[in-house]
Design a protein around this motif. Sequence first.
Motif, PDB file in Angstrom:
ATOM      1  N   ASN A 136    -167.446-104.498   8.736  1.00  0.00           N
ATOM      2  CA  ASN A 136    -167.235-103.895  10.179  1.00  0.00           C
ATOM      3  C   ASN A 136    -165.721-103.155  10.011  1.00  0.00           C
ATOM      4  O   ASN A 136    -165.347-102.544  10.749  1.00  0.00           O
ATOM      5  CB  ASN A 136    -167.285-105.027  11.114  1.00  0.00           C
ATOM      6  N   VAL A 137    -165.005-103.740   9.042  1.00  0.00           N
ATOM      7  CA  VAL A 137    -163.552-103.402   8.909  1.00  0.00           C
ATOM      8  C   VAL A 137    -163.054-103.713   7.321  1.00  0.00           C
ATOM      9  O   VAL A 137    -163.680-104.523   6.632  1.00  0.00           O
ATOM     10  CB  VAL A 137    -162.730-104.113   9.737  1.00  0.00           C
ATOM     11  N   VAL A 138    -162.115-102.922   6.994  1.00  0.00           N
ATOM     12  CA  VAL A 138    -161.656-103.095   5.609  1.00  0.00           C
ATOM     13  C   VAL A 138    -160.068-103.402   5.900  1.00  0.00           C
ATOM     14  O   VAL A 138    -159.401-102.550   6.648  1.00  0.00           O
ATOM     15  CB  VAL A 138    -161.651-101.969   4.659  1.00  0.00           C
ATOM     16  N   PHE A 139    -159.483-104.400   5.329  1.00  0.00           N
ATOM     17  CA  PHE A 139    -158.152-104.848   5.448  1.00  0.00           C
ATOM     18  C   PHE A 139    -157.686-104.380   4.129  1.00  0.00           C
ATOM     19  O   PHE A 139    -158.009-105.096   2.822  1.00  0.00           O
ATOM     20  CB  PHE A 139    -157.699-106.124   5.780  1.00  0.00           C
ATOM     21  N   SER A 140    -156.456-103.808   3.901  1.00  0.00           N
ATOM     22  CA  SER A 140    -155.625-103.505   2.599  1.00  0.00           C
ATOM     23  C   SER A 140    -154.361-104.037   2.700  1.00  0.00           C
ATOM     24  O   SER A 140    -153.620-103.729   3.630  1.00  0.00           O
ATOM     25  CB  SER A 140    -155.737-101.994   2.235  1.00  0.00           C
TER      26      SER A 140
ATOM     27  N   HIS B 213    -151.402-103.125   5.533  1.00  0.00           N
ATOM     28  CA  HIS B 213    -150.295-103.889   5.710  1.00  0.00           C
ATOM     29  C   HIS B 213    -149.074-103.541   4.834  1.00  0.00           C
ATOM     30  O   HIS B 213    -149.534-103.546   3.546  1.00  0.00           O
ATOM     31  CB  HIS B 213    -150.568-105.456   5.645  1.00  0.00           C
ATOM     32  N   GLU B 214    -148.074-103.372   5.356  1.00  0.00           N
ATOM     33  CA  GLU B 214    -146.819-102.899   4.513  1.00  0.00           C
ATOM     34  C   GLU B 214    -145.752-104.090   4.535  1.00  0.00           C
ATOM     35  O   GLU B 214    -145.289-104.273   5.642  1.00  0.00           O
ATOM     36  CB  GLU B 214    -146.329-101.593   4.730  1.00  0.00           C
TER      37      GLU B 214
ATOM     38  N   SER C 211    -152.111 -94.101   3.714  1.00  0.00           N
ATOM     39  CA  SER C 211    -152.034 -93.996   5.059  1.00  0.00           C
ATOM     40  C   SER C 211    -152.723 -92.941   5.918  1.00  0.00           C
ATOM     41  O   SER C 211    -153.347 -93.307   6.777  1.00  0.00           O
ATOM     42  CB  SER C 211    -150.387 -94.046   5.220  1.00  0.00           C
ATOM     43  N   PRO C 212    -153.129 -91.656   5.322  1.00  0.00           N
ATOM     44  CA  PRO C 212    -153.984 -90.794   6.101  1.00  0.00           C
ATOM     45  C   PRO C 212    -155.146 -91.071   6.368  1.00  0.00           C
ATOM     46  O   PRO C 212    -155.916 -90.727   7.303  1.00  0.00           O
ATOM     47  CB  PRO C 212    -153.799 -89.620   5.207  1.00  0.00           C
ATOM     48  N   PHE C 213    -155.824 -92.198   5.369  1.00  0.00           N
ATOM     49  CA  PHE C 213    -157.223 -92.600   5.818  1.00  0.00           C
ATOM     50  C   PHE C 213    -157.211 -94.012   6.363  1.00  0.00           C
ATOM     51  O   PHE C 213    -158.326 -94.378   6.672  1.00  0.00           O
ATOM     52  CB  PHE C 213    -157.733 -92.785   4.429  1.00  0.00           C
ATOM     53  N   ALA C 214    -156.251 -94.395   6.938  1.00  0.00           N
ATOM     54  CA  ALA C 214    -156.007 -95.807   7.520  1.00  0.00           C
ATOM     55  C   ALA C 214    -156.089 -95.427   9.252  1.00  0.00           C
ATOM     56  O   ALA C 214    -155.682 -94.527   9.689  1.00  0.00           O
ATOM     57  CB  ALA C 214    -154.723 -96.601   7.349  1.00  0.00           C
ATOM     58  N   ASN C 215    -156.728 -96.479   9.968  1.00  0.00           N
ATOM     59  CA  ASN C 215    -156.748 -96.314  11.354  1.00  0.00           C
ATOM     60  C   ASN C 215    -155.311 -96.923  12.018  1.00  0.00           C
ATOM     61  O   ASN C 215    -154.895 -96.477  13.088  1.00  0.00           O
ATOM     62  CB  ASN C 215    -157.986 -97.259  11.822  1.00  0.00           C
ATOM     63  N   ILE C 216    -154.876 -98.357  11.248  1.00  0.00           N
ATOM     64  CA  ILE C 216    -153.637 -98.747  11.884  1.00  0.00           C
ATOM     65  C   ILE C 216    -152.842 -99.051  10.512  1.00  0.00           C
ATOM     66  O   ILE C 216    -153.323 -99.571   9.464  1.00  0.00           O
ATOM     67  CB  ILE C 216    -153.933-100.087  12.488  1.00  0.00           C
ATOM     68  N   ILE C 217    -151.388 -99.150  10.701  1.00  0.00           N
ATOM     69  CA  ILE C 217    -150.559 -99.587   9.640  1.00  0.00           C
ATOM     70  C   ILE C 217    -149.485-100.528  10.236  1.00  0.00           C
ATOM     71  O   ILE C 217    -148.766-100.252  11.176  1.00  0.00           O
ATOM     72  CB  ILE C 217    -149.755 -98.226   9.117  1.00  0.00           C
TER      73      ILE C 217
ATOM     74  N   LEU D  36    -152.040-110.316  13.354  1.00  0.00           N
ATOM     75  CA  LEU D  36    -152.933-109.339  12.550  1.00  0.00           C
ATOM     76  C   LEU D  36    -154.299-109.687  12.339  1.00  0.00           C
ATOM     77  O   LEU D  36    -155.111-109.157  12.513  1.00  0.00           O
ATOM     78  CB  LEU D  36    -152.272-109.712  11.087  1.00  0.00           C
ATOM     79  N   TYR D  37    -154.578-110.982  12.615  1.00  0.00           N
ATOM     80  CA  TYR D  37    -155.963-111.510  12.537  1.00  0.00           C
ATOM     81  C   TYR D  37    -156.590-111.134  13.951  1.00  0.00           C
ATOM     82  O   TYR D  37    -157.693-110.344  13.817  1.00  0.00           O
ATOM     83  CB  TYR D  37    -155.923-112.994  12.697  1.00  0.00           C
ATOM     84  N   ASN D  38    -155.952-111.088  14.942  1.00  0.00           N
ATOM     85  CA  ASN D  38    -156.532-110.612  16.282  1.00  0.00           C
ATOM     86  C   ASN D  38    -156.644-109.238  16.216  1.00  0.00           C
ATOM     87  O   ASN D  38    -157.691-108.586  16.688  1.00  0.00           O
ATOM     88  CB  ASN D  38    -155.854-110.992  17.592  1.00  0.00           C
ATOM     89  N   LEU D  39    -155.731-108.426  15.676  1.00  0.00           N
ATOM     90  CA  LEU D  39    -155.812-106.977  15.240  1.00  0.00           C
ATOM     91  C   LEU D  39    -157.102-106.313  14.702  1.00  0.00           C
ATOM     92  O   LEU D  39    -157.534-105.418  14.998  1.00  0.00           O
ATOM     93  CB  LEU D  39    -154.528-106.449  14.995  1.00  0.00           C
TER      94      LEU D  39
END
Length: 356
Positions: free
Chosen positions: A94-98, A121-122, A135-141, A346-349
């Motif tokens: 459902n989601v990917v976290f990097s 996450h940075e 970053s261009p391919f991410a929804n949220i940073i 971060l977990y909730n996001l």
Amino acid sequence: MKRIMFTGGGSAGHVTVNIALIPKFIQAGWATGYIGSVDGIERQLINSKLNVSYHSISTGKLRRYFDWQNVKDPFKVVKGIFEAYQIIKKQKPNVVFSKGGFVSVPVVIGAWLNKIPVIIHESDYTPGLANRLASPFANIICTTFPETAAAFSNNKCRYIGPVLRDKLKHGDAERGRIFTGFSKMKKPSLLIMGGSLGARRINTVVRESLFHLTKNFRVVHLCGKGQLDPSLSHPDYRQYEYINEELPDVLSMCDLVISRAGSNSIFEFLALKKPMILIPLTKEQSRGDQLLNAASFERKGYCKVLQEEHLTSNSLIANVNDLAANKKLYVQNMDKFQQSDGLTLLYNLIIQTAKK
């Protein structure tokens, strides 16, 4: 069942946040997987600490300098994108976290091709090359420093503050003394962490300074893999290649810290209110992110900064003594830091993004 795929690697700093997050998703009943390199440190850390499915892909290192491998590595990255695309297509998260690092770029692009939402996450003051490319391919940073948003020319950024491991809050000083074999006494304890990169220079100077340091401090020295010195023995000195499960206890026991300036570590010291001397990696050793991290902390009065080119036995001893003499001032400055629960934010996001 909800599914989440994690990625990040190349160094321990690109895995730490994932290790903090993954148990929360497992506990919530999510199917959890990890995409990393074939033989990177992320594979070792994830397999040794967590029971998740690990998927390996081809990847090239993103270098800022000339190397003949730069000719081959773009082909590895393209192969990695194809492999990540196939894994994500099959797993249907459902989601990917990097968390970043060079292995994450093919994964983020593979998720984007599958139209799976991505959160990056940075940790550092300025973003690494991998996160810039992804970053261009991410929804949220998500960022640890509020100033980091200025490096991205979009409105995707969310400042969440530091993401700290839960177990860090449960360190016990007495357990730390039992582990190190130090008795409870008035002499303060000093923890020295050289890190996996560039620890050799710090180790050399610490050992040259040991006679003077142990006059006033008990010293716990984490010197890195293969860098123990068996010839050294002193009742107020302990050396380890690294400390894993016992680190929260040792941190609780120690009064002062000497460290590199990786973001994850220094924010943990800040949360525990440990006055610190930061010796950031030089630009020759890194992209300069630790220099900026350390400068930010110094401006806020959380630490002293000792540049490596000025690192000598005399300068180290002088800085340690000054830090100890002004410990209360540094703790007062740290008290002003408004600690947020970055892990929960971060977990909730991630959950909200997965629902969308």
